[in-house]
Design a protein around this motif. Structure first.
Motif, PDB file in Angstrom:
ATOM      1  N   PRO A 154      12.395 -29.820   3.678  1.00  0.00           N
ATOM      2  CA  PRO A 154      13.462 -29.551   2.707  1.00  0.00           C
ATOM      3  C   PRO A 154      14.153 -28.222   3.015  1.00  0.00           C
ATOM      4  O   PRO A 154      13.568 -27.331   3.638  1.00  0.00           O
ATOM      5  N   LEU A 156      15.040 -24.640   2.947  1.00  0.00           N
ATOM      6  CA  LEU A 156      14.220 -23.522   2.474  1.00  0.00           C
ATOM      7  C   LEU A 156      15.098 -22.441   1.859  1.00  0.00           C
ATOM      8  O   LEU A 156      16.282 -22.319   2.185  1.00  0.00           O
ATOM      9  N   PRO A 157      14.518 -21.643   0.961  1.00  0.00           N
ATOM     10  CA  PRO A 157      15.302 -20.563   0.347  1.00  0.00           C
ATOM     11  C   PRO A 157      15.668 -19.490   1.358  1.00  0.00           C
ATOM     12  O   PRO A 157      15.184 -19.480   2.499  1.00  0.00           O
ATOM     13  N   LEU A 183       8.509 -29.181  -1.067  1.00  0.00           N
ATOM     14  CA  LEU A 183       8.893 -27.846  -1.501  1.00  0.00           C
ATOM     15  C   LEU A 183       8.873 -27.791  -3.021  1.00  0.00           C
ATOM     16  O   LEU A 183       9.577 -28.556  -3.687  1.00  0.00           O
ATOM     17  N   ASP A 184       8.042 -26.909  -3.571  1.00  0.00           N
ATOM     18  CA  ASP A 184       8.018 -26.655  -5.009  1.00  0.00           C
ATOM     19  C   ASP A 184       8.951 -25.476  -5.278  1.00  0.00           C
ATOM     20  O   ASP A 184       8.596 -24.323  -5.044  1.00  0.00           O
ATOM     21  N   GLU A 185      10.163 -25.786  -5.746  1.00  0.00           N
ATOM     22  CA  GLU A 185      11.172 -24.739  -5.903  1.00  0.00           C
ATOM     23  C   GLU A 185      10.811 -23.762  -7.014  1.00  0.00           C
ATOM     24  O   GLU A 185      11.145 -22.579  -6.935  1.00  0.00           O
ATOM     25  N   GLU A 186      10.143 -24.249  -8.056  1.00  0.00           N
ATOM     26  CA  GLU A 186       9.776 -23.356  -9.152  1.00  0.00           C
ATOM     27  C   GLU A 186       8.719 -22.348  -8.714  1.00  0.00           C
ATOM     28  O   GLU A 186       8.822 -21.149  -8.993  1.00  0.00           O
ATOM     29  N   ARG A 188       8.088 -21.687  -5.649  1.00  0.00           N
ATOM     30  CA  ARG A 188       8.471 -21.189  -4.329  1.00  0.00           C
ATOM     31  C   ARG A 188       7.296 -21.319  -3.357  1.00  0.00           C
ATOM     32  O   ARG A 188       6.861 -20.371  -2.723  1.00  0.00           O
ATOM     33  N   LEU A 190       5.723 -23.978  -0.250  1.00  0.00           N
ATOM     34  CA  LEU A 190       5.969 -25.049   0.698  1.00  0.00           C
ATOM     35  C   LEU A 190       4.634 -25.583   1.199  1.00  0.00           C
ATOM     36  O   LEU A 190       3.766 -24.818   1.606  1.00  0.00           O
ATOM     37  N   CYS A 255       7.337 -16.447  -1.477  1.00  0.00           N
ATOM     38  CA  CYS A 255       7.634 -15.111  -2.026  1.00  0.00           C
ATOM     39  C   CYS A 255       6.911 -14.030  -1.237  1.00  0.00           C
ATOM     40  O   CYS A 255       7.520 -13.060  -0.778  1.00  0.00           O
TER      41      CYS A 255
END
Length: 387
Positions: A154, A156-157, A183-186, A188, A190, A255
């Motif tokens: 997915p 990535l940030p 990807l768990d966006e909440e 952050r 992977l 993070c």
């Protein structure tokens, strides 16, 4: 206001599209429709042939039989083929007893048609899926595309990037190597798992698709150790002596850069340390999946600093006949270091396109090959940015 010809054309296009969609569904009604159309075309061809053989010889009949082989299942194909062969022989016999002369070329063509019809039926009867040739190919292509879509990492940030490359054995497009990512966006976070199913090419493609579906439902839903244990149990339940695989799982905090790697008999991950610009071998080790009831796994943990990277790959990249795999891993480590180039203020200079460039260096082999690089981008230098 739409003109009448345009409306009629739209209706024709819609009708044709509905027939195509019906055929793709494989429904009995669509098969009957195609069979009737081919029977009508065959009948018209035979009628023309009976009056003017030079205008419609045996060739057009054979073309309709080939179309039937591509579009029909076995049972309706038997009906169409029988009608075509019987009709052709009947027209030839009628000409033989009539005023027209039946030459040797026509006899040979008729016999050839009978043999070709038998081969058409033989090929159709051996379709294990029970689908017409074209529809079976469409299903295989769809399965291949689904497997490849599952292997897309997915987006990535900011601050992270990933690149991957995969090459199937003998370039057939179906591989036993696959990647599943979430990807768990909440949070952050992977999670990825790279798997190498035993076998290669088409033989391993179907097993890979089934296994990928099972892992896709578990990834992110259970802790990594339970995921590996569940994958091991899944393979042990398969009724095959060759149902085993190697895998490597990574869970990465986007993070902090903290990561954990679990390996199940997979070649070790390589880590790029920006501080010295070299790739080092990770320490995660474990037992291959589907071999023993209790799969052992010794994880490794670390932190990716800005500029660092992880490289995942399958054994097709490092294994060579008659060569120890450790030598292959050392070759990959030195090759990656060479391709990455020197480390500067912006990080390693050669990470762009690295998976494809690595695969181009791999000698041609008969195994599937896959490489994935996960990179934490360097933090911009404030002094250089302010200039």
């Amino acid at each position: 206001m739409t003109s009448r010809p345009a409306q009629m054309w739209t209706q024709v296009v819609r009708y044709v599209q509905d027939r195509v969609d019906g055929w793709r569904s494989g429904s009995p009604a669509s098969q009957r429709y195609v069979a009737v159309v081919l029977l009508v075309l065959l009948t018209l061809t035979l009628v023309v042939s009976s009056f003017a053989y030079w205008l419609a010889p045996v060739g057009p009949v054979f073309v309709w039989l080939l179309v039937g082989m591509l579009l029909l299942r076995f049972r309706p194909l038997v009906l169409v083929t029988t009608w075509g062969v019987v009709g052709t022989v009947a027209v030839a016999v009628a000409d033989a007893v009539g005023p027209q002369e039946l030459d040797a070329a026509r006899v040979t063509a008729t016999i050839t048609l009978v043999v070709a019809a038998a081969l058409v039926l033989l090929q159709s009867s051996r379709q294990r899926s029970g689908l017409p040739t074209l529809l079976g190919e469409s299903v295989l292509s769809d399965l291949r595309d689904r497997l490849q879509r599952q292997g897309v990492v997915p987006p990535l940030p900011a601050g992270w990037s990933s690149e991957s490359a995969m090459l199937a054995a003998d370039s057939v497009g179906y591989a036993g190597d696959f990647l599943v990512a979430r990807l768990d966006e909440e949070a952050r976070c992977l999670e990825m798992i790279l798997v190498d199913v035993v076998g290669k090419g088409v033989a391993a493609g179907t097993a890979a698709l089934q296994f990928a579906g099972a892992l896709g439902g578990l990834l992110g839903a259970v802790p990594p150790r339970r995921l590996v244990a569940a994958a091991n149990d899944f393979l042990l339940r398969q009724e095959s002596d060759e149902a085993f695989a190697t895998a490597v799982h990574v869970r990465l905090d986007l993070c902090s850069g903290d990561y954990e790697v679990l390996s199940a008999g997979h070649p070790p991950v390589l880590r790029l340390d920006r501080a010295d610009g070299g790739w080092r071998v990770d320490t995660a080790r474990g037992t291959a999946l589907g071999v023993t009831v209790q799969a052992e796994a010794e994880p490794s943990r670390g932190r990716l600093e800005p500029g660092d990277a992880l490289m995942f790959y399958t054994d097709g990249v490092v294994e060579r006949p008659g060569q120890d795999i450790d030598a292959g891993i050392e070759w990959l480590r030195s090759t990656a270091t060479e391709l990455t180039g020197p480390t500067g203020p912006a990080g390693p200079t050669g990470l762009a396109g690295l998976p494809r460039r690595v695969l181009r260096r791999v000698a041609r082999g008969d195994d599937d090959r896959a490489v994935l690089v996960l990179h934490r981008l360097p933090t911009p230098d404030p002094a250089r940015t302010s200039r």
